[in-house]
Design an enzyme around this catalytic site. Structure first.
Site, mmCIF file in Angstrom:
data_model
loop_
_atom_site.group_PDB
_atom_site.id
_atom_site.type_symbol
_atom_site.label_atom_id
_atom_site.label_comp_id
_atom_site.label_asym_id
_atom_site.label_seq_id
_atom_site.Cartn_x
_atom_site.Cartn_y
_atom_site.Cartn_z
ATOM 1 N N ASN A 36 0.818 -1.215 0.000
ATOM 2 C CA ASN A 36 0.000 0.000 0.000
ATOM 3 C C ASN A 36 0.856 1.272 0.000
ATOM 4 O OD1 ASN A 36 -1.988 -1.862 0.095
ATOM 5 N ND2 ASN A 36 -2.695 -1.409 2.172
ATOM 6 N N THR A 62 -16.086 36.787 -32.922
ATOM 7 C CA THR A 62 -16.919 36.405 -31.775
ATOM 8 C C THR A 62 -18.158 35.779 -32.407
ATOM 9 O OG1 THR A 62 -18.065 38.530 -31.681
ATOM 10 C CG2 THR A 62 -16.079 38.340 -30.336
ATOM 11 N N HIS A 63 -18.696 34.766 -31.778
ATOM 12 C CA HIS A 63 -19.830 34.013 -32.342
ATOM 13 C C HIS A 63 -19.517 33.462 -33.739
ATOM 14 C CE1 HIS A 63 -22.185 36.050 -29.161
ATOM 15 N NE2 HIS A 63 -21.513 37.118 -29.547
ATOM 16 N N SER A 116 -8.332 11.238 -48.777
ATOM 17 C CA SER A 116 -9.552 10.445 -48.741
ATOM 18 C C SER A 116 -9.375 9.265 -49.686
ATOM 19 C CB SER A 116 -10.730 11.314 -49.181
ATOM 20 O OG SER A 116 -11.766 10.511 -49.685
ATOM 21 N N LYS A 160 -9.202 15.672 -51.623
ATOM 22 C CA LYS A 160 -9.221 15.973 -50.194
ATOM 23 C C LYS A 160 -7.842 15.931 -49.547
ATOM 24 C CE LYS A 160 -12.402 15.860 -47.601
ATOM 25 N NZ LYS A 160 -13.624 15.178 -47.223
ATOM 26 N N GLU A 178 -7.804 17.133 -35.963
ATOM 27 C CA GLU A 178 -9.083 16.527 -35.558
ATOM 28 C C GLU A 178 -8.874 15.521 -34.423
ATOM 29 O OE1 GLU A 178 -11.891 16.186 -39.343
ATOM 30 O OE2 GLU A 178 -9.856 15.573 -39.765
ATOM 31 N N GLN A 193 -6.634 0.350 -7.431
ATOM 32 C CA GLN A 193 -5.800 -0.174 -8.514
ATOM 33 C C GLN A 193 -6.267 0.386 -9.866
ATOM 34 O OE1 GLN A 193 -4.126 -4.247 -8.463
ATOM 35 N NE2 GLN A 193 -5.569 -4.671 -10.105
ATOM 36 N N LYS A 251 -4.405 3.535 -12.259
ATOM 37 C CA LYS A 251 -3.248 3.606 -13.145
ATOM 38 C C LYS A 251 -3.572 3.701 -14.637
ATOM 39 C CE LYS A 251 -1.399 0.506 -10.233
ATOM 40 N NZ LYS A 251 -1.977 1.097 -9.019
HETATM 41 N N1 ARG Z 1 -1.628 -3.709 -7.530
HETATM 42 C C1 ARG Z 1 -2.053 -2.970 -6.403
HETATM 43 C C2 ARG Z 1 -2.512 -1.568 -6.806
HETATM 44 O O1 ARG Z 1 -2.197 -1.177 -7.864
HETATM 45 C C3 ARG Z 1 -0.922 -2.835 -5.429
HETATM 46 C C4 ARG Z 1 -1.345 -2.663 -4.010
HETATM 47 C C5 ARG Z 1 -1.935 -3.917 -3.521
HETATM 48 N N2 ARG Z 1 -2.257 -3.842 -2.149
HETATM 49 C C6 ARG Z 1 -3.043 -4.747 -1.574
HETATM 50 N N3 ARG Z 1 -3.291 -4.570 -0.332
HETATM 51 N N4 ARG Z 1 -3.552 -5.731 -2.245
HETATM 52 O O2 ARG Z 1 -3.192 -0.886 -6.083
#
Ligand code: ARG
Length: 461
Positions: free
Chosen positions: A110, A155-156, A277, A283, A290, A322, A325
């Site tokens: 953690n 503007t607009h 295109s 084109k 875009e 988790q 990420k």
């Molecule tokens: N893979 C976990 C995460 O990204 C790591 C921490 C896991 N901790 C646990 N108490 N299971 O959060």
């Protein structure tokens, strides 16, 4: 082998394992995990858990592992380890045997994952600052080359008053300046180390967390262990930096997409950033722009997703976290790509000065000047506004710009019109009158440009 097998008598279901594993995405934290572990091993010597000799061996193995992951990070994906922390630990055990099993003393995944992610944010944040800076420099170069290029301001999406292409480019330099400082603020706030907070209650070893923090390059250690392992504010903040900057980039993209239309014809984009295109041979589509405009959706969406994941989560760590990420990685990668792509688009952009000038002259953008002229002759502004409105209707009917109307024609609307009205209606006069700070008078633009140039040159990168 999982890190937590002792309490279990049955293996995890393969479908659960797949659902639970984070290695397929957190392998990107490999470097940070090893670097944090090196610092942790040093801290463990000070509290007597490792001898200096053991630490030296461990650190050598970790340096070796670091070189290996730096050379080929994707190799990690071959493993079926649960997450990057398990992977690093198993690699160490493979290299130094039982000694590798001592490293996790006093640490939890953690505080470890919180540390890894913050270290990653710091590295990635530094890259993003550079990318913002790079785009600002490009915009300043465009501004420098186009100080005298008149552009209709809108503007607009109605032609409103003339500006210059330099003024347009410098507007985006300002937006990016705020993005830059917002990111700096967020990075400064996240620069406190979680390591040594353990699972939630702090570590049972008398670790000097401040020294450990400095060893990893943080400014200090966090203050409350419970908060620390539950905190993902920095993830949301960085996503917010990305979202707002992407909103700016989408406006930049949209302006240029419009300037590049056949109807406007103000700019021509290079073949390097456009595509054709499959059906229509004529084109040349502004795909790069875009896509920049389109990708704002996933970045803002990732931020919303993260906020919903954190909402009402009880303290402290929960596996929900988790989910931080993938969204963060994608948002910051996308932002970086878009900053780069915007720079590339500006690289070879051609501005058609004849078209921008004609458009600035053609849209009755000097109507405000005529009203101001009447005001100077003693007519109250509201009345002057009405008179000019009528004159514009007439000019549209006879298909002429205001400055091409004869004095007799102008005098139909007000008898105070005289020869001295014509210089007032010129573009030079219109631009030249905007002398207050931030306006489009040539001196103001030159000053703004010089100020932006020196600000960027003075920036500590
Ligand atoms: N893979 C976990 C995460 O990204 C790591 C921490 C896991 N901790 C646990 N108490 N299971 O959060």
């Amino acid at each position: 082998m999982a890190l937590w097998g002792g309490r279990f008598s049955q293996a995890a279901d393969t479908r659960f394992k797949q659902f639970n594993d984070s290695l397929p995405f957190d392998y990107r934290l490999a470097e940070q995990d090893v670097l944090g572990s090196i610092s942790w091993s040093r801290a463990l010597v000070k509290v007597g858990v490792l001898t200096a000799e053991e630490q030296r061996k461990l650190e050598a193995a970790m340096q070796d592992l670091l070189a290996q992951v730096q050379a080929d990070p994707e190799q990690i994906l071959q493993s079926d380890a649960e997450d990057i922390h398990s992977w690093v630990e198993s690699q160490l055990i493979a290299r130094v045997g039982d000694l590798g099993k001592k490293l996790h003393t006093g640490r939890s995944r953690n505080d470890q994952v919180a540390t890894d992610l913050k270290l990653w944010c710091k590295t990635q944040g530094a890259q993003l600052l550079l990318a913002i800076h790079g785009l600002q420099r490009q915009l300043v170069a465009v501004a420098d080359a186009h100080q005298g290029t008149v552009l209709p301001g809108y503007t607009h999406l109605q032609r409103a008053q003339p500006v210059t292409f330099a003024h347009w480019a410098l507007a985006y330099v300002e937006m990016l300046e705020r993005d830059y400082s917002r990111l700096q603020d967020a990075l400064a706030r996240l620069n406190l180390s979680p390591l040594g907070c353990g699972a939630l209650a702090g570590t049972a070893y008398a670790i000097d967390r401040e020294a450990l923090a400095l060893d990893m390059g943080f400014a200090g250690a966090t203050r409350n262990s419970l908060d620390t392992v539950a905190d993902r504010d920095h993830v949301v903040e960085l996503m917010n930096c990305a979202s707002l900057s992407m909103i700016h980039l989408s406006r930049f993209a949209e302006d240029l997409i419009f300037y590049n239309t056949g109807e406007a014809g103000f700019v021509e984009l290079s073949d390097k950033v456009t595509s054709g295109s499959s059906l229509m041979p004529q084109k040349k589509n502004p795909d790069a722009l875009e896509l920049i405009r389109g990708k704002v959706g996933r970045v803002v969406g990732a931020q919303m997703g993260m906020m919903m994941t954190l909402k009402a989560l009880p303290l402290a760590y929960n596996k929900d976290m988790q989910e931080d990420k993938e969204g963060l990685f994608d948002a910051l990668d996308t932002w970086h790509d878009c900053l780069d792509m915007a720079s590339l688009v500006l690289d070879d952009i051609k501005v058609n000065q004849a078209r921008t000038l004609a458009a600035a002259q053609g849209g009755y953008a000097n109507a405000t000047e005529l009203a101001d002229y009447l005001v100077a002759k003693g007519i109250p502004f509201r009345e002057a506004h009405h008179i000019v409105g009528e004159a514009v209707v007439y000019a549209i009917q006879v298909a002429k710009p205001l400055e091409d109307l004869s004095l007799a024609e102008l005098q139909q609307f007000s008898s105070v019109m005289a020869e001295d009205v014509y210089p007032v209606l010129s573009l030079e006069s219109t631009l030249g009158k905007r002398v207050a700070k931030g306006g489009v008078a040539p001196d103001q633009i030159a000053a703004a440009l010089a100020e932006a140039q020196s600000r960027l040159a003075a920036r500590q990168l």
